[in-house]
Enzyme design. Structure first.
Site, PDB file in Angstrom:
ATOM      1  N   GLU A 500      37.251  39.849  42.688  1.00 51.68           N
ATOM      2  CA  GLU A 500      36.973  39.544  41.332  1.00 51.68           C
ATOM      3  C   GLU A 500      36.617  40.485  40.474  1.00 51.68           C
ATOM      4  O   GLU A 500      35.745  41.433  40.669  1.00 51.68           O
ATOM      5  CB  GLU A 500      35.801  38.480  41.759  1.00 51.68           C
ATOM      6  CG  GLU A 500      35.371  37.800  40.255  1.00 51.68           C
ATOM      7  CD  GLU A 500      34.109  36.824  40.560  1.00 51.68           C
ATOM      8  OE1 GLU A 500      33.574  36.362  39.489  1.00 51.68           O
ATOM      9  OE2 GLU A 500      33.686  36.619  41.657  1.00 51.68           O
ATOM     10  N   LYS A 517      35.540  30.887  40.882  1.00 50.06           N
ATOM     11  CA  LYS A 517      34.739  29.874  41.538  1.00 50.06           C
ATOM     12  C   LYS A 517      35.743  28.643  42.097  1.00 50.06           C
ATOM     13  O   LYS A 517      36.639  28.249  41.682  1.00 50.06           O
ATOM     14  CB  LYS A 517      34.019  29.176  40.415  1.00 50.06           C
ATOM     15  CG  LYS A 517      32.801  29.946  40.299  1.00 50.06           C
ATOM     16  CD  LYS A 517      31.645  29.323  41.152  1.00 50.06           C
ATOM     17  CE  LYS A 517      30.483  30.253  41.436  1.00 50.06           C
ATOM     18  NZ  LYS A 517      30.683  31.277  42.410  1.00 50.06           N
TER      19      LYS A 517
END
Length: 711
Positions: A500, A517
């Protein structure tokens, strides 16, 4: 009385003191601070002295040909002394500026004081001054120490500069020489000017140019690494980069994917060399350590908040790029910012036990371009730069010609660590329910609830319980990721396989965040049936309304974070709810882009988005307070960011997830911590949330031969 000067005459400040007092370092720090708001010309008087007996004549020359014209607002044309030839060198031109700083022994002499606005006297104990001066200039100065000191004393006997000084600075432990990345000044080698442009050049050597094919999908661990990468780690170049205890590395070469813009470059660097530095920040106190490993390091401490320090050190300057190198990193700071730096961004003050942030300033580095097969060697232009570049290039060519050391998978741990969880399954699920109660009260919409797994691995004989670099290599082979990173700061090491991106800043002001997410563990098999099952898992994640809601809330949060310093109207969502597949998980990823407002501070843009919204929830401030109450201890490095701040003004920072933090004690035992967490929303199922953190821990635990702890 000072002569009449034009209305636009510069302010002239003189910094004087005996040899080794630390005046050069003070002048450089002062120039760097002033350059944030004013133009500055910095002159080193020792460039003007005509030889070892030239103190008096150097003062006269400076008054007539350097400081006199600059004081009148004119350019100064003068000839610096060529110390190797013992004669005047080529003409140099110094431009007028808002502020003129003159530094050196004799800078405060009466003829120069008449042209100045203020005199600063820098003092230090005699034994310390001699030690620093000789350490700085070595064999060049040693034979002349007494000779020069006698001139200093003779001059000061009839010209009491300390009494005329407006400010006296005591410098008991000043640096042995300036090492400021923004000025690049350094004591001269014979025949070379002492101080060049306002920012030192980055010298670049492109060692190889053969384009290599991208790694084969499903290839073995060794096949994933270009030969140059193995050469860096296993060959002579490793010794050149790893002799310091504070190396850092940013990898971008996953095994099971083609080269993309996110994984194109690998960066390896340390804090070695004359211009190397390292810093640590702990609860409002910043310490920067200067100096080569062979010299007595000099520590500078200040009560400075981290992001204010970063703003002064990196937040505005843009050094030139190296022609042909497309990587954003052209030397600069690398390391981690821990989650508890949230105290500077609206969060509460929690003691993480470890430094809140640790960075090294890399004045030399290796950058590998996986798209072209090129290896770049970079070094700041200092006295040790060219010799290092030559040695490093030779080591890399020799290693590459021989095929490089054999790819190996050495044992990373002495035994499979037995982890314990900070929260039992039942306790974690209770906290999920508590977070949902806060959501029902309207105090948060989404809370990223985390916990920590811990283990201690005892040493075996003279071998530490965990070999950090080998452990990181095993993690990267097991779970390759575009933002994999390794950093070691003494006994602390961080091995991250993060997928990420927190935030990237391009030199042209482009901002990009890529929050994750939504996570699903992949089907483990390789049969067609398993592949079909894996695809069903992927499709379910892409369509799941709960995961899409989690992702959307963080996207909205980041749009707000980036907007604080962005050009109005430039914030946009260029990718929403994309599924990215990694070795052990599928993840739901979005992309938010913006453009930094001209003149805005880059450090403040980072602070506005910190800590990562995907690791807090929304709204950020109130949710962080709720998490402080629910979580049983500090997160430390986990949930912070790791990456680089380049001298060009570029930065690339990933979120510290899928990360093993390793602390080695004096007895060789290694304490391991692994943070895991997940987003809690109104319709979360507590049991599913606990399953999610098990899935996220799987890659790291399975690499070490460990299992998720049972209650």
């Amino acid at each position: 009385m000072a002569p009449t000067v034009p209305a636009r005459a510069p302010s002239v400040i003189l910094l004087d003191g005996r040899s080794g007092a630390g005046k050069t370092s003070l002048a450089i720090e002062l120039a760097a601070a002033l350059r944030e708001h004013r133009t500055v010309t910095l002159i080193h008087l020792e460039d003007v002295y005509p030889g070892w007996d030239g103190l008096a004549e150097g003062i006269a020359r400076c008054a007539d040909h350097v400081l006199g014209p600059l004081r009148r607002g004119e350019e100064a044309r003068w000839r610096p002394w060529d110390w190797e030839r013992g004669a005047d060198g080529p003409e140099r031109v110094s431009e007028p500026a808002d502020v003129v700083l003159l530094e050196g022994v004799g800078a405060g002499a009466a003829p120069l004081r008449a042209l100045a606005d203020a005199v600063v006297w820098v003092d230090a104990p005699a034994d310390e001054r001699r030690r620093r001066a000789l350490a700085r200039d070595g064999d060049l100065y040693a034979p002349h120490w007494r000779r020069w000191s006698a001139q200093e004393e003779a001059w000061l006997a009839h010209d009491d500069v300390p009494a005329a000084a407006a400010v006296t600075v005591a410098s008991p432990r000043a640096p042995t020489g300036p090492r400021d990345s923004r000025t690049g000044c350094w004591p001269p080698s014979p025949g070379s000017p002492r101080c060049g442009a306002s920012s030192p050049r980055a010298l670049g050597t492109r060692v190889r140019g053969r384009r290599r094919a991208p790694p084969r999908r499903g290839a073995g661990p060794g096949a994933a690494l270009p030969r140059a990468l193995r050469c860096v780690h296993g060959g002579g170049l490793a010794r050149l980069l790893r002799r310091r205890r504070h190396p850092a590395e940013r990898r971008g070469h996953p095994r099971d994917a083609d080269v993309t813009p996110r994984n194109r470059f690998s960066v390896m660097a340390d804090d070695g060399g004359l211009l190397g530095r390292r810093m640590a920040h702990r609860r409002g106190r910043t310490e920067v350590v200067h100096g080569p490993a062979t010299d007595a390091p000099v520590s500078v401490r200040s009560d400075t908040p981290f992001f204010r320090w970063l703003d002064a050190e990196w937040g505005h300057g843009q050094a030139p790029a190296v022609p042909g190198l497309e990587c954003g990193f052209v030397l600069g700071w690398l390391g981690y910012l821990g989650y508890e730096l949230k105290r500077e961004c609206g969060g509460s003050d929690v003691d993480p036990g470890l430094p809140d942030a640790q960075l090294v300033f890399a004045a030399r580095a290796v950058v590998l371009d996986h798209a072209t097969g090129q290896a770049w060697l970079l070094a700041l232009d200092a006295a040790d730069a060219v010799p290092w570049l030559d040695r490093a290039a030779a080591a890399l060519r020799e290693c590459d010609a021989s095929g490089g050391p054999a790819a190996a998978t050495p044992e990373a741990v002495t035994s499979a660590p037995a982890f314990t969880a900070r929260d039992t399954a039942a306790a974690y699920q209770d906290k999920v329910r508590a977070a949902q109660a806060e959501i029902a009260e309207g105090n948060t919409y989404e809370a990223c609830l985390t916990t920590t797994l811990e283990a201690t691995v005892p040493a075996r004989g003279d071998r530490p319980g965990v070999v950090p670099l080998q452990a990181y290599g095993a993690l990267r082979r097991r779970s390759p990721a575009p933002f994999a990173a390794f950093a070691r700061f003494g006994s602390l090491a961080v091995g991250s396989t993060s997928p990420e991106r927190f935030l990237s800043l391009a030199t042209d002001g482009g901002l990009r965040a890529e929050p994750i997410k939504g996570t699903r563990r992949r089907s483990p098999g390789a049969s067609p049936e398993d592949a079909a099952a894996d695809e069903r898992v992927r499709a379910e994640l892409a369509a799941n309304p709960k995961d899409r809601a989690e992702n959307l809330m963080i996207v909205d949060l980041l749009r707000n974070d980036l907007s604080h310093h962005a050009v109005p109207g430039s914030v946009r969502v260029s990718r929403l709810f994309a599924v990215e597949t990694y070795a052990t998980v599928h993840q739901l990823v979005s992309t938010v882009d913006a453009r930094l407002r001209p003149g805005a501070s880059r450090a403040e843009a980072v602070a506005a988005a910190f800590p990562p919204g995907s690791m807090t929830g929304a709204p950020k401030i109130s949710t962080m307070a709720i998490l402080d109450q629910l979580e049983a201890g500090p997160r430390g490095v986990y949930s912070g960011v790791i990456g680089y701040f380049s001298r060009t003004g570029a930065a690339d920072l990933s979120v510290v997830i899928r990360t093993l933090v390793m602390e080695t004690a004096d007895d060789g035992a290694t304490r391991l911590t692994l943070g895991v967490g997940g987003a809690v929303v109104a319709d979360s199922d507590p049991a599913d949330e606990h399953d999610e953190i098990r899935a996220k821990a799987f890659a790291v635990l399975s690499t070490l031969g460990s299992e998720f702890p049972q209650d």
